[in-house]
Design a protein around this motif. Structure first.
Motif, PDB file in Angstrom:
ATOM      1  N   ASN A  24       0.813  -1.227   0.000  1.00 43.14           N
ATOM      2  CA  ASN A  24       0.000   0.000   0.000  1.00 43.14           C
ATOM      3  C   ASN A  24       0.842   1.271   0.000  1.00 43.14           C
ATOM      4  N   GLU A  25       2.160   1.115  -0.107  1.00 40.33           N
ATOM      5  CA  GLU A  25       3.062   2.274  -0.122  1.00 40.33           C
ATOM      6  C   GLU A  25       3.743   2.373  -1.483  1.00 40.33           C
ATOM      7  N   ASP A  26       4.374   3.514  -1.754  1.00 43.06           N
ATOM      8  CA  ASP A  26       5.138   3.695  -2.991  1.00 43.06           C
ATOM      9  C   ASP A  26       6.575   4.025  -2.607  1.00 43.06           C
ATOM     10  N   LEU A  27       7.325   2.975  -2.257  1.00 47.04           N
ATOM     11  CA  LEU A  27       8.683   3.151  -1.747  1.00 47.04           C
ATOM     12  C   LEU A  27       9.576   3.869  -2.755  1.00 47.04           C
ATOM     13  N   ALA A  28       9.515   3.468  -4.028  1.00 49.63           N
ATOM     14  CA  ALA A  28      10.370   4.088  -5.049  1.00 49.63           C
ATOM     15  C   ALA A  28      10.105   5.591  -5.132  1.00 49.63           C
ATOM     16  N   LYS A  29       8.831   5.964  -5.173  1.00 43.63           N
ATOM     17  CA  LYS A  29       8.459   7.390  -5.285  1.00 43.63           C
ATOM     18  C   LYS A  29       8.910   8.161  -4.045  1.00 43.63           C
ATOM     19  N   ASP A  30       8.703   7.558  -2.865  1.00 43.75           N
ATOM     20  CA  ASP A  30       9.083   8.236  -1.617  1.00 43.75           C
ATOM     21  C   ASP A  30      10.590   8.485  -1.555  1.00 43.75           C
ATOM     22  N   LEU A  31      11.380   7.488  -1.959  1.00 45.42           N
ATOM     23  CA  LEU A  31      12.840   7.648  -1.939  1.00 45.42           C
ATOM     24  C   LEU A  31      13.295   8.628  -3.021  1.00 45.42           C
ATOM     25  N   GLU A  32      12.672   8.555  -4.186  1.00 46.77           N
ATOM     26  CA  GLU A  32      13.034   9.473  -5.280  1.00 46.77           C
ATOM     27  C   GLU A  32      12.773  10.930  -4.890  1.00 46.77           C
ATOM     28  N   GLU A  33      11.636  11.165  -4.233  1.00 49.43           N
ATOM     29  CA  GLU A  33      11.301  12.543  -3.827  1.00 49.43           C
ATOM     30  C   GLU A  33      12.279  13.067  -2.782  1.00 49.43           C
ATOM     31  N   ALA A  34      12.785  12.166  -1.936  1.00 45.71           N
ATOM     32  CA  ALA A  34      13.716  12.592  -0.883  1.00 45.71           C
ATOM     33  C   ALA A  34      15.139  12.773  -1.412  1.00 45.71           C
ATOM     34  N   LEU A  35      15.517  11.956  -2.401  1.00 39.58           N
ATOM     35  CA  LEU A  35      16.927  11.916  -2.826  1.00 39.58           C
ATOM     36  C   LEU A  35      17.195  12.427  -4.240  1.00 39.58           C
ATOM     37  N   PRO A  59      17.013   8.232  -9.529  1.00 41.96           N
ATOM     38  CA  PRO A  59      16.127   7.110  -9.863  1.00 41.96           C
ATOM     39  C   PRO A  59      16.223   5.986  -8.829  1.00 41.96           C
ATOM     40  N   VAL A  60      15.071   5.387  -8.513  1.00 41.49           N
ATOM     41  CA  VAL A  60      15.008   4.253  -7.576  1.00 41.49           C
ATOM     42  C   VAL A  60      14.307   3.103  -8.293  1.00 41.49           C
ATOM     43  N   ILE A  61      14.958   1.933  -8.308  1.00 37.47           N
ATOM     44  CA  ILE A  61      14.400   0.785  -9.023  1.00 37.47           C
ATOM     45  C   ILE A  61      14.154  -0.359  -8.051  1.00 37.47           C
ATOM     46  N   LEU A  62      12.903  -0.839  -8.014  1.00 38.46           N
ATOM     47  CA  LEU A  62      12.540  -2.007  -7.203  1.00 38.46           C
ATOM     48  C   LEU A  62      12.525  -3.236  -8.107  1.00 38.46           C
ATOM     49  N   GLU A  63      13.014  -4.346  -7.586  1.00 37.62           N
ATOM     50  CA  GLU A  63      12.975  -5.591  -8.359  1.00 37.62           C
ATOM     51  C   GLU A  63      12.975  -6.778  -7.406  1.00 37.62           C
ATOM     52  N   ASN A  64      12.403  -7.880  -7.860  1.00 39.98           N
ATOM     53  CA  ASN A  64      12.382  -9.120  -7.080  1.00 39.98           C
ATOM     54  C   ASN A  64      13.811  -9.603  -6.808  1.00 39.98           C
ATOM     55  N   GLU A  65      14.064 -10.119  -5.608  1.00 42.53           N
ATOM     56  CA  GLU A  65      15.442 -10.483  -5.224  1.00 42.53           C
ATOM     57  C   GLU A  65      16.012 -11.631  -6.052  1.00 42.53           C
ATOM     58  N   ALA A  66      15.205 -12.621  -6.419  1.00 40.76           N
ATOM     59  CA  ALA A  66      15.722 -13.714  -7.252  1.00 40.76           C
ATOM     60  C   ALA A  66      16.036 -13.220  -8.663  1.00 40.76           C
ATOM     61  N   ASN A  67      15.227 -12.284  -9.174  1.00 32.02           N
ATOM     62  CA  ASN A  67      15.513 -11.684 -10.475  1.00 32.02           C
ATOM     63  C   ASN A  67      16.861 -10.969 -10.456  1.00 32.02           C
TER      64      ASN A  67
END
Length: 408
Positions: A170-181, A184-192
């Motif tokens: 229910n959160e947008d971690l990438a957007k929250d980090l991008e706005e603070a820093l 670009p912030v990229i989320l991806e599955n750990e096995a990928n």
């Protein structure tokens, strides 16, 4: 016919990427070597070179030696390793692991902190606090991007499903980090990301460069990263490789009626599940991985029985996976095996017994069990920043250091 501006722009873009690729993959090179390598006229290379140099991607190394044909000494160059740095996070159930690396992959720093029991605001603050004290790390542009490994499904840079830290959905971690820093912030599955790591760092004991392979990560859950024709295969909604969600068709617990719901492979055989099952057998609240493995090595009947069951289940899962996708190789990441090398022999022997003539070899990626996901994050961010997704880039591989073996 006249070449359209669109065609010219596309050609110029391709040529620029070929130059970046040649620069990135060379220990050292020169402008004339690149011109020869990518088969372009020297004047074309000079134009692209000036643009790439203006962008700060070229590092000068001094003069080389004169060729046999004579002439001036070539100016030696390489991709600018000091351009900037990337921070890669791996948000596990109990730990937030982090790694700082140059754009070319060399590790500058790494570590971990406990996030057990933390809420979203807490571990987001922990990420930002860690980055805030890094400074520019002796690079030209300082922080240039962030990668975050998620133990779950990622779609459109958002968490679609995860078995823990469920508030992430229910959160947008990438957007929250991008706005603070403001990077670009990229989320991806750990096995990928583990699969991207093996593709881009070639960290495996085979002379062959695999273009089609699968990485099975057995940690808090069980997932697979799939590389097909050199590309990461993500599937519908980013859900490819969720092999831990496969339904167990027949097992003793199910037969005894201990489970009411559908049982998935990772409900029984993920690392957390195995630790919980042994703790339950021993009447303890919890058992660590180290305790589990020492009980197993000491001949404890409960630990041995569980490991026997685990090895056979994992081998069947990998064998079935090999039948679906027919990859050139399957790699396994497991801290159980990393902590107990004898288990690897047991696993390989059991796998071979299922079908001795299996065309798909099984490898244990021991060296990269801790670094794979984090360094894969660095590679993915670098490719995104350079817009180089379809190009072969060779990232800098370092020897495993003592700090890695202490990771939990």
């Amino acid at each position: 016919r006249m070449v359209s501006k669109v065609d010219q722009d596309a050609m110029r873009d391709t040529n620029r990427k070929l130059m970046l690729q040649a620069l990135f993959n060379a220990q050292q090179t020169s402008r004339s070597e690149i011109a020869e390598q990518i088969a372009l006229h020297k004047s074309t290379v000079t134009t692209i070179y000036r643009n790439v140099e203006a962008d700060g991607y070229i590092e000068e190394l001094g003069e080389g030696t004169v060729s046999k044909a004579g002439g001036r000494k070539p100016k030696l160059i390489r991709f600018n390793r000091h351009y900037g740095y990337i921070v890669s996070f791996d948000l596990g159930r109990n730990h937030l692991r982090y790694l700082v690396a140059r754009i070319t992959g060399e590790v500058i720093s790494r570590g971990q902190m406990t996030v057990f029991g933390m809420r979203y605001a807490d571990y987001k603050r922990a990420m930002l606090s860690y980055i805030a004290q890094l400074g520019d790390m002796q690079t030209d542009h300082g922080l240039i991007g962030i990668g975050v490994a998620i133990h779950g499904v990622v779609e459109d840079n958002k968490v679609r499903y995860t078995p823990f830290h469920t508030e992430l959905v229910n959160e947008d971690l990438a957007k929250d980090l991008e706005e603070a820093l403001h990077v670009p912030v990229i989320l991806e599955n750990e096995a990928n990301l583990a699969a991207v790591y093996l593709r881009d760092y070639h960290d495996y004991d085979s002379d062959e460069i695999f273009q089609n392979f699968t990485v099975v990560n057995i940690h808090n859950g069980i997932g697979a990263g799939i590389i097909q024709n050199g590309r990461l295969f993500r599937g519908l909604h980013g859900e490819a490789g969720e092999i831990g969600r496969q339904v167990v068709l027949n097992n003793d617990q199910l037969a005894k009626g201990d489970f009411d719901d559908t049982i998935h492979i990772e409900d029984l055989y993920a690392e957390d599940a195995m630790l919980s099952r042994l703790a339950s057998l021993k009447g303890q609240e919890e058992i660590t991985r180290e305790d589990f493995l020492s009980l197993y090595m000491g001949g404890d009947a409960d630990a041995k029985s569980l490991i026997d069951e685990w090895v056979h289940a994992i081998c069947r899962t990998i064998y079935n996976l090999a039948q679906y996708a027919a990859p050139e190789a399957v790699f396994v990441h497991s801290r159980f095996i990393a902590g107990t090398p004898e288990l690897l022999d047991y696993l390989l022997e059991t796998y071979r017994k299922i079908e001795p003539e299996s065309e798909t070899p099984l490898y244990f990626a021991k060296k990269s069990v801790n670094r794979a996901t984090l360094s894969g994050g660095v590679a993915l961010v670098t490719r995104t920043l350079l817009d180089m997704m379809g190009y072969e880039l060779n990232f800098a591989l370092e020897e495993e250091d003592a700090a890695e073996s202490n990771w939990l």
